[in-house]
Scaffold this motif. Structure first.
Motif, PDB file in Angstrom:
ATOM      1  N   GLU A  41      -2.507   3.169 -23.407  1.00 47.22           N
ATOM      2  CA  GLU A  41      -3.441   2.038 -23.443  1.00 47.22           C
ATOM      3  C   GLU A  41      -4.660   2.322 -22.558  1.00 47.22           C
ATOM      4  O   GLU A  41      -5.784   1.945 -22.885  1.00 47.22           O
ATOM      5  CB  GLU A  41      -2.729   0.756 -22.994  1.00 47.22           C
ATOM      6  N   GLU A  42      -4.420   3.002 -21.439  1.00 46.06           N
ATOM      7  CA  GLU A  42      -5.558   3.378 -20.579  1.00 46.06           C
ATOM      8  C   GLU A  42      -6.506   4.326 -21.287  1.00 46.06           C
ATOM      9  O   GLU A  42      -7.727   4.191 -21.194  1.00 46.06           O
ATOM     10  CB  GLU A  42      -5.048   4.023 -19.291  1.00 46.06           C
ATOM     11  N   LEU A  43      -5.920   5.284 -22.013  1.00 44.96           N
ATOM     12  CA  LEU A  43      -6.766   6.220 -22.775  1.00 44.96           C
ATOM     13  C   LEU A  43      -7.605   5.475 -23.811  1.00 44.96           C
ATOM     14  O   LEU A  43      -8.730   5.858 -24.125  1.00 44.96           O
ATOM     15  CB  LEU A  43      -5.899   7.267 -23.479  1.00 44.96           C
ATOM     16  N   TYR A  44      -7.030   4.413 -24.338  1.00 47.28           N
ATOM     17  CA  TYR A  44      -7.674   3.642 -25.406  1.00 47.28           C
ATOM     18  C   TYR A  44      -9.002   3.026 -24.941  1.00 47.28           C
ATOM     19  O   TYR A  44      -9.987   3.024 -25.663  1.00 47.28           O
ATOM     20  CB  TYR A  44      -6.706   2.547 -25.855  1.00 47.28           C
ATOM     21  N   LYS A  54     -11.550   2.892 -28.345  1.00 48.20           N
ATOM     22  CA  LYS A  54     -11.537   1.536 -28.895  1.00 48.20           C
ATOM     23  C   LYS A  54     -12.755   1.295 -29.801  1.00 48.20           C
ATOM     24  O   LYS A  54     -12.682   0.511 -30.754  1.00 48.20           O
ATOM     25  CB  LYS A  54     -11.520   0.522 -27.746  1.00 48.20           C
ATOM     26  N   THR A  55     -13.862   1.970 -29.513  1.00 52.83           N
ATOM     27  CA  THR A  55     -15.045   1.835 -30.362  1.00 52.83           C
ATOM     28  C   THR A  55     -14.726   2.350 -31.774  1.00 52.83           C
ATOM     29  O   THR A  55     -15.116   1.734 -32.767  1.00 52.83           O
ATOM     30  CB  THR A  55     -16.227   2.661 -29.801  1.00 52.83           C
ATOM     31  N   CYS A  56     -14.016   3.463 -31.837  1.00 47.33           N
ATOM     32  CA  CYS A  56     -13.659   4.034 -33.157  1.00 47.33           C
ATOM     33  C   CYS A  56     -12.523   3.261 -33.809  1.00 47.33           C
ATOM     34  O   CYS A  56     -12.455   3.151 -35.025  1.00 47.33           O
ATOM     35  CB  CYS A  56     -13.209   5.483 -33.008  1.00 47.33           C
ATOM     36  N   PHE A  57     -11.593   2.772 -32.993  1.00 45.54           N
ATOM     37  CA  PHE A  57     -10.396   2.098 -33.533  1.00 45.54           C
ATOM     38  C   PHE A  57     -10.275   0.703 -32.916  1.00 45.54           C
ATOM     39  O   PHE A  57      -9.446   0.478 -32.028  1.00 45.54           O
ATOM     40  CB  PHE A  57      -9.134   2.896 -33.210  1.00 45.54           C
ATOM     41  N   PRO A  58     -11.138  -0.232 -33.383  1.00 43.28           N
ATOM     42  CA  PRO A  58     -11.131  -1.563 -32.754  1.00 43.28           C
ATOM     43  C   PRO A  58      -9.777  -2.268 -32.877  1.00 43.28           C
ATOM     44  O   PRO A  58      -9.431  -3.102 -32.042  1.00 43.28           O
ATOM     45  CB  PRO A  58     -12.229  -2.318 -33.502  1.00 43.28           C
ATOM     46  N   LYS A 109      -2.284  14.180 -24.182  1.00 43.40           N
ATOM     47  CA  LYS A 109      -3.001  12.921 -24.423  1.00 43.40           C
ATOM     48  C   LYS A 109      -2.856  12.428 -25.855  1.00 43.40           C
ATOM     49  O   LYS A 109      -2.767  11.227 -26.102  1.00 43.40           O
ATOM     50  CB  LYS A 109      -4.481  13.118 -24.105  1.00 43.40           C
ATOM     51  N   MET A 110      -2.867  13.367 -26.801  1.00 43.62           N
ATOM     52  CA  MET A 110      -2.766  12.971 -28.219  1.00 43.62           C
ATOM     53  C   MET A 110      -1.467  12.197 -28.468  1.00 43.62           C
ATOM     54  O   MET A 110      -1.471  11.135 -29.100  1.00 43.62           O
ATOM     55  CB  MET A 110      -2.829  14.216 -29.107  1.00 43.62           C
ATOM     56  N   ALA A 111      -0.363  12.724 -27.966  1.00 40.59           N
ATOM     57  CA  ALA A 111       0.930  12.066 -28.181  1.00 40.59           C
ATOM     58  C   ALA A 111       0.987  10.750 -27.400  1.00 40.59           C
ATOM     59  O   ALA A 111       1.519   9.743 -27.889  1.00 40.59           O
ATOM     60  CB  ALA A 111       2.058  12.999 -27.770  1.00 40.59           C
ATOM     61  N   THR A 112       0.437  10.764 -26.201  1.00 38.46           N
ATOM     62  CA  THR A 112       0.443   9.563 -25.364  1.00 38.46           C
ATOM     63  C   THR A 112      -0.355   8.436 -26.023  1.00 38.46           C
ATOM     64  O   THR A 112       0.106   7.291 -26.105  1.00 38.46           O
ATOM     65  CB  THR A 112      -0.158   9.875 -23.976  1.00 38.46           C
ATOM     66  N   PHE A 113      -1.531   8.775 -26.515  1.00 42.09           N
ATOM     67  CA  PHE A 113      -2.357   7.752 -27.166  1.00 42.09           C
ATOM     68  C   PHE A 113      -1.678   7.242 -28.446  1.00 42.09           C
ATOM     69  O   PHE A 113      -1.666   6.044 -28.726  1.00 42.09           O
ATOM     70  CB  PHE A 113      -3.761   8.311 -27.462  1.00 42.09           C
ATOM     71  N   GLN A 114      -1.104   8.155 -29.193  1.00 43.10           N
ATOM     72  CA  GLN A 114      -0.419   7.729 -30.428  1.00 43.10           C
ATOM     73  C   GLN A 114       0.803   6.859 -30.127  1.00 43.10           C
ATOM     74  O   GLN A 114       1.169   6.006 -30.930  1.00 43.10           O
ATOM     75  CB  GLN A 114      -0.034   8.947 -31.276  1.00 43.10           C
ATOM     76  N   LEU A 167      -0.546   3.440 -29.970  1.00 42.21           N
ATOM     77  CA  LEU A 167      -0.856   2.915 -31.313  1.00 42.21           C
ATOM     78  C   LEU A 167       0.427   2.537 -32.065  1.00 42.21           C
ATOM     79  O   LEU A 167       0.505   1.480 -32.694  1.00 42.21           O
ATOM     80  CB  LEU A 167      -1.644   3.946 -32.137  1.00 42.21           C
ATOM     81  N   ALA A 168       1.429   3.415 -31.976  1.00 41.97           N
ATOM     82  CA  ALA A 168       2.695   3.140 -32.674  1.00 41.97           C
ATOM     83  C   ALA A 168       3.333   1.871 -32.121  1.00 41.97           C
ATOM     84  O   ALA A 168       3.790   1.001 -32.872  1.00 41.97           O
ATOM     85  CB  ALA A 168       3.651   4.320 -32.522  1.00 41.97           C
ATOM     86  N   TYR A 169       3.325   1.778 -30.796  1.00 42.11           N
ATOM     87  CA  TYR A 169       3.928   0.610 -30.149  1.00 42.11           C
ATOM     88  C   TYR A 169       3.191  -0.680 -30.565  1.00 42.11           C
ATOM     89  O   TYR A 169       3.825  -1.677 -30.895  1.00 42.11           O
ATOM     90  CB  TYR A 169       3.889   0.791 -28.633  1.00 42.11           C
ATOM     91  N   SER A 170       1.867  -0.627 -30.548  1.00 42.44           N
ATOM     92  CA  SER A 170       1.080  -1.811 -30.928  1.00 42.44           C
ATOM     93  C   SER A 170       1.360  -2.201 -32.377  1.00 42.44           C
ATOM     94  O   SER A 170       1.452  -3.390 -32.700  1.00 42.44           O
ATOM     95  CB  SER A 170      -0.422  -1.530 -30.791  1.00 42.44           C
ATOM     96  N   THR A 171       1.504  -1.201 -33.233  1.00 43.30           N
ATOM     97  CA  THR A 171       1.766  -1.466 -34.652  1.00 43.30           C
ATOM     98  C   THR A 171       3.156  -2.083 -34.835  1.00 43.30           C
ATOM     99  O   THR A 171       3.333  -3.035 -35.592  1.00 43.30           O
ATOM    100  CB  THR A 171       1.676  -0.149 -35.471  1.00 43.30           C
TER     101      THR A 171
END
Ligand code: HEC
Length: 304
Positions: free
Chosen positions: A107-110, A121-125, A168-173, A176-180
């Motif tokens: 979430e911090e990376l987001y 977040k700009t790319c993935f609101p 970072k890629m796995a952490t950020f995903q 996203l997975a958790y939010s979904t």
């Protein structure tokens, strides 16, 4: 009268439009239906159905080692849906999931600002997009995976690309997975055009093509072979196989993306995996994701 006529014509054109929009996935829907039917039959009662599905498995194991009566949505947790012993371990680990703090890191990376003031977040609101990838981009006429979309966002903001497999890629995903999953969204893959349909067909072909000295295809292990034991693990089913990524693997001691897991799997067979951002990888993922359509996103998850 006029409004009625208007309404009728709006309705018919809408019906026409929706008919048009769905026709490209007729075959894919059929494929998915058959896959569900196959797995439900296979895991209805492995012991009873030994001759059809498990001719070479030991009887004892078939009697005691499998959950029975599985239905479509049960397959979302991979081989743990039927492997009794492994399921117990899995549930114990899930009580204190080792990836938990990674979701906050993600979430911090987001929201972390790039040098130019933008952020991911700009790319993935909307972060609840785990079930919408890979998608077929109708302008570019190609499949785009989540990993590729994230790296394109970074690059278009003059940031360095991330390693597609971990960090970072796995952490950020994971975020996203958790939010979904929290939003209770499902895998929602569309096949909007003829080109998309062709991409799906190529992905499917890759999945079923036998390769290498042992002439193995993904389907050999994850469809016909699903449920059989390889070393000390039961093979997972194609159905629901990618609803839970990224995963924390005990073997890795950390999180990895779907690309990492798949490349490892292909290498284990002595073959060269497709590159993470290649057309082949994207289309393979597109096919696999479509097969899990309508199943809830339940990542991140843990695996051995
Ligand atoms: C020789 C058998 C074999 C073949 C062929 C094979 N796999 Fe696997 N795969 C495994 C094993 C074993 C595992 C670990 C146990 C499991 O979860 O299935 C695995 C795991 C996976 C996982 C992780 C599943 C999860 O729930 O974490 C994915 C995804 C996967 N394979 C995709 C593929 C794809 C795509 C192909 C074809 C390019 C392929 N595999 C070909 C044996 C195979």
């Amino acid at each position: 009268m006029l409004t009625r006529l208007l309404k009728a014509s709006v309705l018919t054109s809408f019906a026409f439009f929706s008919l048009n929009a769905t026709q490209f996935d007729v075959q894919a829907q059929k494929d998915k239906k058959e896959l569900v039917k196959y797995f439900e039959a296979k895991f209805q009662d492995p012991y009873k159905n030994k001759n059809t599905f498990f001719p070479y498995s030991p009887e004892e194991e078939l009697k005691d080692g499998y959950e029975k009566g599985l239905k479509h949505m049960d397959f979302g947790i991979g081989s743990y849906s039927y492997a009794k012993d492994a399921k117990e371990q899995y549930e114990a680990i899930k009580e204190f999931p080792p990836y938990e703090d990674k979701i906050e890191d993600g979430e911090e990376l987001y929201t972390k600002e790039f040098a130019n003031g933008n952020s991911l977040k700009t790319c993935f609101p909307d972060p609840t997009i785990g079930g919408d990838y890979p998608y077929f981009d109708t302008n570019r006429k190609e499949v785009i995976s989540l990993t590729t979309a994230i790296n394109e966002c970074l690059e278009s903001n003059n940031e360095k690309k991330w390693n597609a497999k971990k960090g970072k890629m796995a952490t950020f995903q994971a975020f996203l997975a958790y939010s979904t999953a929290e939003a209770q969204k499902k895998m929602n893959i569309k096949i909007p055009t003829k080109e998309a349909q062709e991409a799906y067909e190529r992905g499917k072909e890759y999945y079923y093509t036998q390769r290498g000295y042992l002439k193995l295809s993904c389907a050999t292990c994850h469809i016909q072979g699903a449920g059989q034991r390889v070393r000390n693990e039961k093979l997972s089913p194609l159905l629901g196989q990618i609803t839970h990524f990224p995963v924390y693997r005990l073997k890795w001691g950390g999180l990895g993306t779907l690309e990492r897991r798949m490349s490892g799997c292909v290498k284990d067979q002595g073959q060269v995996p497709p590159k993470n951002d290649s057309k082949q990888m994207h289309e393979l993922l597109y096919f696999m994701a479509y097969m899990s359509n309508d199943m809830p996103i339940d990542g991140p998850d843990v695996r051995k």
